[in-house]
Design a protein around this motif. Structure first.
Motif, PDB file in Angstrom:
ATOM      1  N   PRO A 148      -7.335   6.583   4.523  1.00  0.00           N
ATOM      2  CA  PRO A 148      -6.999   5.512   5.466  1.00  0.00           C
ATOM      3  C   PRO A 148      -8.239   5.034   6.214  1.00  0.00           C
ATOM      4  CG  PRO A 148      -5.413   7.305   5.632  1.00  0.00           C
ATOM      5  CD  PRO A 148      -6.519   7.798   4.747  1.00  0.00           C
ATOM      6  N   ALA A 149      -8.283   3.744   6.489  1.00  0.00           N
ATOM      7  CA  ALA A 149      -9.457   3.172   7.158  1.00  0.00           C
ATOM      8  C   ALA A 149      -9.512   3.543   8.629  1.00  0.00           C
ATOM      9  CB  ALA A 149      -9.436   1.654   7.001  1.00  0.00           C
ATOM     10  N   THR A 150      -8.379   3.890   9.228  1.00  0.00           N
ATOM     11  CA  THR A 150      -8.332   4.240  10.646  1.00  0.00           C
ATOM     12  C   THR A 150      -7.512   5.516  10.823  1.00  0.00           C
ATOM     13  OG1 THR A 150      -6.360   2.866  11.005  1.00  0.00           O
ATOM     14  CG2 THR A 150      -8.519   1.826  11.356  1.00  0.00           C
ATOM     15  N   GLY A 151      -7.658   6.120  11.992  1.00  0.00           N
ATOM     16  CA  GLY A 151      -6.843   7.279  12.335  1.00  0.00           C
ATOM     17  C   GLY A 151      -7.333   8.592  11.772  1.00  0.00           C
ATOM     18  N   ILE A 152      -8.500   8.592  11.145  1.00  0.00           N
ATOM     19  CA  ILE A 152      -9.051   9.810  10.555  1.00  0.00           C
ATOM     20  C   ILE A 152     -10.338  10.175  11.288  1.00  0.00           C
ATOM     21  CG2 ILE A 152      -9.991  10.879   8.469  1.00  0.00           C
ATOM     22  CD1 ILE A 152      -7.009  10.296   8.331  1.00  0.00           C
ATOM     23  N   ARG A 153     -10.407  11.427  11.758  1.00  0.00           N
ATOM     24  CA  ARG A 153     -11.613  11.889  12.439  1.00  0.00           C
ATOM     25  C   ARG A 153     -12.308  13.001  11.656  1.00  0.00           C
ATOM     26  NH1 ARG A 153     -12.722  15.818  16.393  1.00  0.00           N
ATOM     27  NH2 ARG A 153     -10.518  16.419  16.418  1.00  0.00           N
ATOM     28  N   ARG A 154     -11.529  13.983  11.187  1.00  0.00           N
ATOM     29  CA  ARG A 154     -12.110  15.121  10.480  1.00  0.00           C
ATOM     30  C   ARG A 154     -11.378  15.317   9.162  1.00  0.00           C
ATOM     31  NH1 ARG A 154     -11.493  18.822  14.130  1.00  0.00           N
ATOM     32  NH2 ARG A 154     -13.599  18.717  14.990  1.00  0.00           N
ATOM     33  N   VAL A 155     -12.151  15.427   8.072  1.00  0.00           N
ATOM     34  CA  VAL A 155     -11.596  15.535   6.729  1.00  0.00           C
ATOM     35  C   VAL A 155     -11.899  16.928   6.173  1.00  0.00           C
ATOM     36  CG1 VAL A 155     -11.598  14.576   4.393  1.00  0.00           C
ATOM     37  CG2 VAL A 155     -11.972  13.068   6.359  1.00  0.00           C
ATOM     38  N   ARG A 169     -20.306  11.057   5.682  1.00  0.00           N
ATOM     39  CA  ARG A 169     -21.331  10.984   6.725  1.00  0.00           C
ATOM     40  C   ARG A 169     -21.692   9.528   7.024  1.00  0.00           C
ATOM     41  NH1 ARG A 169     -24.434  15.898   7.258  1.00  0.00           N
ATOM     42  NH2 ARG A 169     -26.285  14.687   7.804  1.00  0.00           N
ATOM     43  N   ALA A 170     -21.816   8.718   5.961  1.00  0.00           N
ATOM     44  CA  ALA A 170     -22.180   7.310   6.150  1.00  0.00           C
ATOM     45  C   ALA A 170     -21.111   6.551   6.922  1.00  0.00           C
ATOM     46  CB  ALA A 170     -22.404   6.651   4.789  1.00  0.00           C
ATOM     47  N   ARG A 171     -19.869   7.028   6.861  1.00  0.00           N
ATOM     48  CA  ARG A 171     -18.767   6.351   7.555  1.00  0.00           C
ATOM     49  C   ARG A 171     -18.479   6.960   8.920  1.00  0.00           C
ATOM     50  NH1 ARG A 171     -14.991   4.458   2.506  1.00  0.00           N
ATOM     51  NH2 ARG A 171     -16.705   4.331   1.018  1.00  0.00           N
ATOM     52  N   GLY A 172     -19.325   7.891   9.330  1.00  0.00           N
ATOM     53  CA  GLY A 172     -19.176   8.488  10.648  1.00  0.00           C
ATOM     54  C   GLY A 172     -18.025   9.461  10.769  1.00  0.00           C
ATOM     55  N   LEU A 173     -17.570  10.016   9.649  1.00  0.00           N
ATOM     56  CA  LEU A 173     -16.449  10.948   9.663  1.00  0.00           C
ATOM     57  C   LEU A 173     -16.951  12.392   9.673  1.00  0.00           C
ATOM     58  CD1 LEU A 173     -14.139   9.224   7.030  1.00  0.00           C
ATOM     59  CD2 LEU A 173     -13.787   9.304   9.505  1.00  0.00           C
ATOM     60  N   GLU A 174     -16.305  13.223  10.457  1.00  0.00           N
ATOM     61  CA  GLU A 174     -16.574  14.648  10.404  1.00  0.00           C
ATOM     62  C   GLU A 174     -15.876  15.237   9.176  1.00  0.00           C
ATOM     63  OE1 GLU A 174     -15.495  16.651  14.001  1.00  0.00           O
ATOM     64  OE2 GLU A 174     -16.083  14.947  15.252  1.00  0.00           O
ATOM     65  N   TYR A 175     -16.375  16.377   8.706  1.00  0.00           N
ATOM     66  CA  TYR A 175     -15.742  17.032   7.574  1.00  0.00           C
ATOM     67  C   TYR A 175     -15.938  18.528   7.660  1.00  0.00           C
ATOM     68  CZ  TYR A 175     -20.544  16.723   5.747  1.00  0.00           C
ATOM     69  OH  TYR A 175     -21.903  16.793   5.595  1.00  0.00           O
ATOM     70  N   VAL A 176     -15.033  19.236   7.000  1.00  0.00           N
ATOM     71  CA  VAL A 176     -15.140  20.684   6.850  1.00  0.00           C
ATOM     72  C   VAL A 176     -15.230  20.964   5.354  1.00  0.00           C
ATOM     73  CG1 VAL A 176     -14.038  22.913   7.236  1.00  0.00           C
ATOM     74  CG2 VAL A 176     -13.789  21.090   8.936  1.00  0.00           C
ATOM     75  N   PRO A 177     -16.403  21.358   4.850  1.00  0.00           N
ATOM     76  CA  PRO A 177     -16.553  21.598   3.408  1.00  0.00           C
ATOM     77  C   PRO A 177     -16.023  22.974   3.016  1.00  0.00           C
ATOM     78  CG  PRO A 177     -18.656  21.911   4.517  1.00  0.00           C
ATOM     79  CD  PRO A 177     -17.666  21.512   5.578  1.00  0.00           C
ATOM     80  N   CYS A 178     -15.190  23.008   1.981  1.00  0.00           N
ATOM     81  CA  CYS A 178     -14.619  24.267   1.491  1.00  0.00           C
ATOM     82  C   CYS A 178     -14.808  24.366  -0.016  1.00  0.00           C
ATOM     83  CB  CYS A 178     -13.130  24.349   1.811  1.00  0.00           C
ATOM     84  SG  CYS A 178     -12.756  24.588   3.552  1.00  0.00           S
ATOM     85  N   ASP A 179     -15.125  25.558  -0.482  1.00  0.00           N
ATOM     86  CA  ASP A 179     -15.252  25.814  -1.914  1.00  0.00           C
ATOM     87  C   ASP A 179     -15.208  27.324  -2.107  1.00  0.00           C
ATOM     88  OD1 ASP A 179     -16.508  26.129  -4.656  1.00  0.00           O
ATOM     89  OD2 ASP A 179     -16.634  23.964  -4.445  1.00  0.00           O
TER      90      ASP A 179
END
Length: 277
Positions: A148-155, A169-179
């Protein structure tokens, strides 16, 4: 959001999907459909300018003109598995003791009966010719655009692909990487190994189709269905399987059947389901 075709049965688990296939819910009897060819594709890569590399291994099964695939951990697939897969029916392989064989057979069958075409809900997305990193970044844009283009802060990102993280990162979104492999991202961030422990901390999920083959898909699907969080799947594994879960927890799929973008430098296409248009 693009939903499955109305004549398709609603499924909420992989076992339900397999049961519907066995019962003829998708057309041809899987007991009458035989796999003619099984093969593996192994890859090692380290892009110029990147600090680390990785390896992939994929089991693929040919059914008529369709190819179904499931990624496995490198070296985990015994050589005898290829012999197990050829000359036998899809129905028999759906009972194979190895889950990746089941997934590849299911993917081959569904790729045959539900190919990635607009009348089955797929929207083609062109991947340009070029080097592996150039094509990886193009695919990453196509995948991240399904959030979604809005309403998302951390993926929550399950199955670390640095090009996907670069897009977030380019879209200013935080993320939690898992593997499951752990390690670190290109930017030195620790990669978590327990994705389920991070679900409540994120408001969207971006997950590899490889979760189908290692048995970790169902908790993600259940969480998304219960909470309404977007669950976007990027799928080389199970590219024809995962669109069957649209509306049951999966919000969008980037489906990439064999041959994958990393196999050559020519133009290609991936198929997107659901998500923003």
């Amino acid at each position: 959001m693009t939903a499955p075709a109305l004549h398709e049965p609603a499924v909420r688990t992989l076992d339900q999907l397999i049961a519907h296939v066995r019962a003829g819910g998708y057309g041809p009897d899987p007991a009458e459909e035989r796999i003619a060819l099984a093969f593996t594709t192994a890859q090692a890569v380290r892009h110029t300018g990147r600090n680390s590399g990785y390896r992939n291994e994929v089991l693929s099964l040919r059914l008529h003109a369709a190819v179904g695939s499931c990624a496995v951990e490198p070296g985990a697939l015994p050589a005898a598995a290829l012999d197990d897969c050829v000359g036998v029916s899809v129905a028999e392989l759906l009972d194979h003791p190895m889950l990746p064989v089941q997934v590849a057979a299911l993917d081959a069958y569904l790729s045959h009966v539900r190919p990635h075409t607009p009348d089955h809900g797929a929207r083609p997305y062109a991947v340009p010719a070029g080097g592996s990193l150039h094509r990886s970044r193009a695919r990453a844009r196509a995948v991240v655009d399904l959030l979604p283009a809005t309403g998302i802060r951390r993926v929550l990102v399950i199955g670390v692909v640095n090009s996907l993280l670069e897009q977030l990162r380019a879209r200013g979104l935080e993320y939690v990487p898992c593997d499951l492999k752990g390690g670190a991202t290109e930017w030195g961030e620790p990669v978590r190994t327990d994705a389920l422990a991070e679900l409540e901390l994120c408001d969207a999920i971006l997950a590899s189709g490889m979760t189908l083959g290692n048995g970790s898909f169902q908790p993600l699907l259940d969480h998304a269905a219960t909470t309404g969080k977007p669950l976007v799947m990027f799928a080389q594994t199970g590219s024809a399987v995962l669109p069957r879960f649209l509306g049951a927890g999966v919000s969008a799929v980037s489906a990439e059947p064999y041959p994958f973008f990393w196999l050559d430098g020519g133009p290609g296409v991936i198929h997107r389901y659901g998500g923003a248009r």
